[in-house]
Design a protein around this motif. Structure first.
Motif, PDB file in Angstrom:
ATOM      1  N   UNK A 532      -5.142   4.620   6.491  1.00 17.92           N
ATOM      2  CA  UNK A 532      -4.470   4.526   5.196  1.00 17.92           C
ATOM      3  C   UNK A 532      -5.211   5.225   4.054  1.00 17.92           C
ATOM      4  N   UNK A 535      -4.862   8.876   3.617  1.00 22.07           N
ATOM      5  CA  UNK A 535      -3.448   9.164   3.365  1.00 22.07           C
ATOM      6  C   UNK A 535      -3.112   8.899   1.903  1.00 22.07           C
ATOM      7  N   UNK A 536      -3.705   7.835   1.344  1.00 18.15           N
ATOM      8  CA  UNK A 536      -3.450   7.516  -0.064  1.00 18.15           C
ATOM      9  C   UNK A 536      -3.941   8.664  -0.941  1.00 18.15           C
ATOM     10  N   UNK A 538      -4.414  11.866  -0.181  1.00 15.80           N
ATOM     11  CA  UNK A 538      -3.559  13.047  -0.029  1.00 15.80           C
ATOM     12  C   UNK A 538      -2.239  12.870  -0.757  1.00 15.80           C
ATOM     13  N   UNK A 539      -1.646  11.706  -0.566  1.00 18.37           N
ATOM     14  CA  UNK A 539      -0.328  11.464  -1.159  1.00 18.37           C
ATOM     15  C   UNK A 539      -0.411  11.478  -2.678  1.00 18.37           C
TER      16      UNK A 539
ATOM     17  N   UNK B  98       1.431   3.201   9.355  1.00 24.20           N
ATOM     18  CA  UNK B  98       1.900   2.773   8.034  1.00 24.20           C
ATOM     19  C   UNK B  98       2.967   3.738   7.517  1.00 24.20           C
ATOM     20  N   UNK B 100       3.119   5.097   4.723  1.00 24.90           N
ATOM     21  CA  UNK B 100       2.538   6.199   3.959  1.00 24.90           C
ATOM     22  C   UNK B 100       2.103   7.336   4.885  1.00 24.90           C
ATOM     23  N   UNK B 101       1.417   6.998   5.966  1.00 24.54           N
ATOM     24  CA  UNK B 101       0.962   8.072   6.866  1.00 24.54           C
ATOM     25  C   UNK B 101       2.151   8.759   7.540  1.00 24.54           C
ATOM     26  N   UNK B 104       3.683  11.177   5.028  1.00 25.77           N
ATOM     27  CA  UNK B 104       2.938  12.433   4.887  1.00 25.77           C
ATOM     28  C   UNK B 104       3.399  13.471   5.909  1.00 25.77           C
TER      29      UNK B 104
END
Lengths: 605, 176
Positions: A532, A535-536, A538-539, B98, B100-101, B104
Motif C-alpha cells: 500500500x 502505491x499511495x 505514486x497515486x 487493495x 489502490x494498487x 494504479x
C-alpha cells in the motif's frame, strides 16, 4: 413404466431434499416427522448404524469428531487440494489414505470416505421417499453444482450407486431451479439468470426459455463458496473478540452453531446477541452483533460472487444475450438481505424472489425426474459443460478439446501416433479448467492409448473425448482395423507415494495450520502495508492535486500511522491490520480518481 | 459415423439454413430425448465444427499437425505479444490486495483490453474470410478435391483457439 417413480434429489452441502412428480406437479416428500428438509449430516456410532439428518445434527455437539457435516465440500477432491485453513475449520479430522484420497477416521471402525458419507445421506432420502410413496424406489435424478468438475460428478454418482440408486441423470442445480421457476411459463420467451448461493457452493447460470426449450447459455461458479464461509467469518470474529485460541472440536462446533444462528436471526432482526454459557473453563461469553457489523464481516464473502457473475454475464453477452428478464435467487444464503442489496447495486437487476430458496432445486430435480418417466409434458433441456476439457501437450500446456459452455453431450476427436518405432502406447493426461498451463488445471486422470507395432508414425489411433448428459467424461479409442470403439479407462493419476512421505505431508500441513497465529497475521499485514505505502505515494503524485485538503490529510495521517507501526518493533498484528484497513479505506476516493483518469486517458473524446 | 445432417433431416451442405436447423431440432427434441440431437444442432450451427464434420462425412482425413498459414503469421506474433502483455497485467492485478494498487494498474488494464479487442476483431475477420470460401469447397468436392477445405479447417482451428484465448483474457480482466 408409468407407475415406477423416479425421485429427484437435491444433495446439498447443508441440507438435502427429495421430491417426485405427482399428478403433473412436483412435490417434496416429508419424513415421518413431517420434515421435508434433511440436514446433510451423518454421525457415526460404535456398533450401530450411523445417524443421518436431524438426529445426526443433534449428535454433533456430543460427538463432533465422529459427526460429518458439509461433506459435499470434500466430495471428489484429492487430499492435496485441501488448504490448511480448510482443514482447520473442519470439526472432524480428515487424513490422506496414501494415494491422495480423503479419508475420515470416525471412531474405532474403518475410516470412511466422502463418497461413503454422501451415500448414507442418499440412502436416508431413498428411505424417506419409499415410506412416503409406499413403494420401492431404485432410480433417481440428482442435482450437483453447475461448476462441479468431472471427479465431483463421478463421486456423486458413485455415492448414489452405493446407496442402491440408479442415477438416471445428473442435473445442474441452477438449471433445476430454472425448471422449477419456468414450469408454469413453458411457452414464454424470456432470459433468466439463476444466482444460486447455497451452503457450500455458488453458481450463476444464464438460461434462455423459449417455446418449451430451456437452454443454458453460460455458467460460472465456485464450488468452495457458500453459507459455510459466512458462518466461518462470523465464528472467526467471535473467537477473535473473545480471544479464544486453539479451539477444541466441541468449542468449534458451538461457535459455528452460534454463528449460524446469528446469521439467520440477522436476516430479519437489526441486532443479535450471541450467548455461549460455560464455553471454556466454566466461563460464559456474550457478544452483540449489529446488522451493520455483521454485514461488514460477511461482505468479503458476498463480494466473491461478483466476478463470477460478471464472467457469466459477459459470456452470455458474447453469445448475443444482452438482456436478463429475471434475476432469480435460490439457495439458503440468498435470504441474507445484503446479498439481495448487492445484486441490485452491482448489476441493476431487482432480484426475483419467487422461488423458495431451499426447495426450488429439489423441485427442479423432481421435474426432471418427471420428464424422464413421462409424468410431465416434455420440456427440452439443453445444458452446457462448465469447464473446458483438454489434454496436456508438449511443454506442459493445456490443449483445449471441448471449450467450456459447450452444449452437452459433446464429442471431440484427436488422432495419436507413435513417436518412435514399436512404441507400445502413449499416456494422455486429461485436464479440466481454463488455465494455459496444464499443471494449473484439474487433472482428471491418465488414459493409455495402445499402439500396434510398426515404424515411427505408422500407428494411428483416433481417440474420442465425450462428455455425456451428466457432464461426465468418457474416452473412447477407435480400432483402425475393426472400426469399433472401445472405452479407455481413465486412471487415477495420483501416484502412490510411500507412507513416510504422506506422513510428512500431513504433519507439515498440521504444523502450518497451528503455527503461531500472530506471527502469520503480522507477516500478512506487513506485506499489505508494503504494497500500500508505495502505491499511495505514486497515486498522490499522479492525481493528488484533485483531492481536497481533508481527504489529503486523512490519507497522510493514515499512511503515517502504518509507517510508524512498521518501524516500531512491537509486532502487534491486530493493530497493523486495523491501520491497513484504515489506510485502505482512506484511499478509496484516490483509487476511484485513478480509475477515472485511466478511463478518460484511454478512451477518445 | 454419425451423420448430423441426417439426424436433423436437412440436406448435407456447408452452408445450411440456420432457421431450418433450429426448427427441425426443436420439433425432434420435443418428440424424443435423443442425445445426438443436441450435438447435431451444436455442430451444425458452428461453422468450424460443421466443416470438420462435413469433411469427415466425405471420408477426408484432417490435416495433422498443420502449421500456421504465412498470411496469418503477422496476426500470430501481434496476438502473442498482446496476450503476454495482458498476462503480465493480470498477474499484477491478482497480486494486488487493495483497491489502490489495483487502481494504479487500471490504465494498463484498459489498454490491454482494447488491444485484445482489436486483435479479436482481426481474428474474427480472418475467420469470416475463410468461412466465405465454403461454397467453393463444395464445388471442388464435386471433382473430388478437398485440399482447400482441409487446409482452411486447419487455419480455422488456429483462429478459433486464438479467439478463445483472447476471450479468456478479456473475461479475466473484467473480474477486476
Amino acid at each position: 413404466m408409468e407407475d415406477e417413480f423416479i425421485i429427484g434429489i437435491d444433495l446439498g452441502t447443508t441440507n438435502s431434499l427429495v421430491g417426485v412428480v405427482d399428478s403433473g406437479f412436483p412435490i417434496l416428500l416429508a419424513d415421518e416427522n413431517g420434515e421435508r428438509i434433511t440436514p446433510s449430516v451423518v454421525s457415526y456410532r460404535e456398533e450401530a448404524d450411523p445417524l443421518v439428518g436431524r438426529e445426526a445434527y443433534r449428535a454433533k455437539r456430543l460427538a463432533p469428531e465422529r459427526t460429518v457435516s458439509s461433506v459435499k465440500r470434500l466430495l471428489g477432491r484429492p487430499f492435496s487440494d485441501l488448504t490448511p485453513e480448510e482443514l482447520n475449520t473442519l470439526s472432524y479430522p480428515v487424513t490422506n489414505d496414501g494415494r491422495d484420497h480423503i479419508q475420515i477416521p470416525v471412531g474405532k471402525s474403518e475410516p470412511v470416505t466422502p463418497v461413503d458419507v454422501s451415500s448414507e445421506i442418499l440412502r436416508h432420502l431413498k428411505q424417506v421417499a419409499e415410506a412416503a410413496l409406499e413403494c420401492e424406489v431404485a432410480r433417481a435424478v440428482i442435482t450437483v453444482p453447475a461448476y462441479f468438475n468431472n471427479a465431483q460428478r463421478e463421486a456423486t454418482k458413485a455415492a448414489a450407486q452405493k446407496a442402491g440408486l440408479r442415477v438416471e441423470r445428473i442435473i445442474n442445480e441452477p438449471t433445476a431451479a430454472a425448471l422449477a421457476y419456468g414450469l408454469d411459463k413453458i411457452d414464454d420467451d424470456q432470459t433468466v439468470a439463476v444466482y444460486d448461493l447455497g451452503g457450500g457452493t455458488f453458481d450463476l447460470s444464464i438460461l434462455q426459455m423459449r417455446d418449451g426449450v430451456f437452454e443454458v447459455i453460460s455458467t460460472a461458479g465456485d464450488t468452495q463458496l457458500g453459507g459455510d464461509d459466512i458462518d466461518q467469518a462470523v465464528a472467526g470474529e467471535l473467537a477473535k473478540t473473545w480471544e479464544l485460541e486453539d479451539l477444541s472440536p466441541s468449542e468449534s462446533v458451538n461457535l459455528h452453531t452460534a454463528a449460524k444462528e446469528a446469521k439467520e436471526s440477522l436476516t430479519a432482526a437489526d441486532s443479535h446477541t450471541v450467548r455461549l454459557p460455560f464455553l471454556r473453563d466454566g466461563r460464559s461469553f456474550e457478544h452483540t452483533f449489529s446488522r451493520a457489523e455483521f454485514e461488514a464481516l460477511i461482505l468479503p464473502v458476498i463480494e466473491r460472487t461478483r466476478p463470477i457473475c460478471r464472467r457469466a454475464l459477459a459470456e452470455a453477452e458474447g453469445k448475443e444475450v444482452k438482456k436478463i428478464d429475471h434475476f432469480i435467487l435460490v439457495g439458503g444464503s440468498t435470504r441474507i438481505p445484503l446479498v439481495r442489496d448487492k445484486i441490485e447495486e452491482w448489476f441493476g437487476y431487482e432480484p426475483n424472489l419467487s422461488q423458495h430458496p431451499d426447495e426450488a432445486i429439489a423441485l427442479g430435480a423432481a421435474i426432471q425426474a418427471g420428464i424422464l418417466c413421462g409424468r410431465v409434458r416434455s420440456i427440452v433441456l439443453v445444458d452446457v459443460t462448465p469447464l473446458s476439457l483438454g489434454i496436456e501437450t508438449f511443454g506442459g500446456l493445456m490443449n483445449v478439446i471441448i471449450p467450456r459452455n459447450s452444449t452437452i453431450p459433446a464429442k471431440a476427436g484427436e488422432m495419436f501416433t507413435n513417436a518412435v518405432a514399436n512404441q507400445e502406447s502413449i499416456a494422455i493426461r486429461v485436464l479440466q479448467g481454463e488455465r494455459e498451463l496444464a499443471k494449473d488445471n484439474w487433472l482428471l486422470g491418465e488414459v493409455i492409448v495402445p499402439f500396434e507395432n510398426g515404424p515411427k508414425g505408422s500407428a494411428r489411433v483416433g481417440v474420442q473425448f465425450a462428455i455425456d448428459r451428466d457432464g461426465i467424461l468418457e474416452v473412447l479409442a477407435r480400432d483402425t482395423v475393426t472400426g469399433k470403439d472401445h472405452i479407455l479407462e481413465i486412471r487415477d493419476a495420483a501416484v502412490d507415494v510411500d507412507d513416510s512421505e504422506v506422513e510428512n505431508m500431513v504433519s507439515e500441513s498440521i504444523e502450518y495450520a497451528f503455527e503461531d497465529m500472530n506471527e502469520r497475521v503480522w507477516t500478512e499485514a506487513k506485506l499489505k502495508s508494503e504494497e500500500l505505502l508505495p502505491a499511495v505515494d505514486t497515486a498522490l503524485q499522479m492525481v493528488g492535486d484533485q483531492l481536497d485538503e481533508k481527504e489529503m490529510s486523512q490519507i497522510k495521517s493514515a499512511a503515517d500511522e502504518v509507517r510508524g507501526l512498521l518501524s516500531r518493533g512491537e509486532k502487534d498484528a491486530a493493530v497493523l491490520k486495523q491501520a491497513n484497513a484504515a489506510l485502505d479505506d482512506a484511499t478509496q476516493s484516490l483509487a476511484a480518481l485513478l480509475v477515472e483518469a485511466a478511463f478518460s486517458d484511454m478512451t477518445p473524446g | 459415423m454419425t451423420n448430423f445432417f441426417t439426424i436433423l433431416e436437412i440436406p448435407i451442405s456447408l452452408s445450411p439454413d440456420p432457421e431450418r436447423i433450429e426448427s427441425s431440432w426443436r420439433e425432434k427434441a420435443k418428440e424424443s430425448g435423443e442425445a445426438d440431437l443436441h450435438e447435431a444442432r451444436a455442430v451444425l450451427t458452428d461453422p468450424v465444427r460443421r466443416l470438420d464434420h462435413w469433411l469427415a462425412l466425405q471420408n477426408v482425413e484432417p490435416e495433422r499437425g498443420s502449421s500456421i498459414d504465412p498470411e496469418m503469421m503477422d496476426l500470430f506474433s501481434r496476438l502473442h505479444s498482446v496476450l503476454a502483455e495482458a498476462d503480465q497485467i493480470i498477474g499484477g492485478l491478482k497480486e494486488a490486495s487493495t483497491a489502490l494498487t489495483r487502481a494504479l494498474l487500471s490504465k494498463e488494464a484498459i489498454a490491454a483490453q482494447l488491444a485484445i479487442q482489436e486483435c479479436m476483431k482481426t481474428v474474427r475477420e480472418e475467420k469470416d474470410l475463410r468461412i466465405e470460401r465454403y461454397s467453393s469447397f463444395e464445388e471442388s468436392a464435386e471433382t473430388g478435391k478437398f485440399d482447400g477445405a482441409v487446409a482452411t479447417l486447419g487455419q480455422l482451428k488456429f483462429l478459433q483457439k486464438w479467439e478463445q484465448q483472447c476471450q479468456e483474457r478479456l473475461l479475466t480482466l473484467l473480474e477486476y
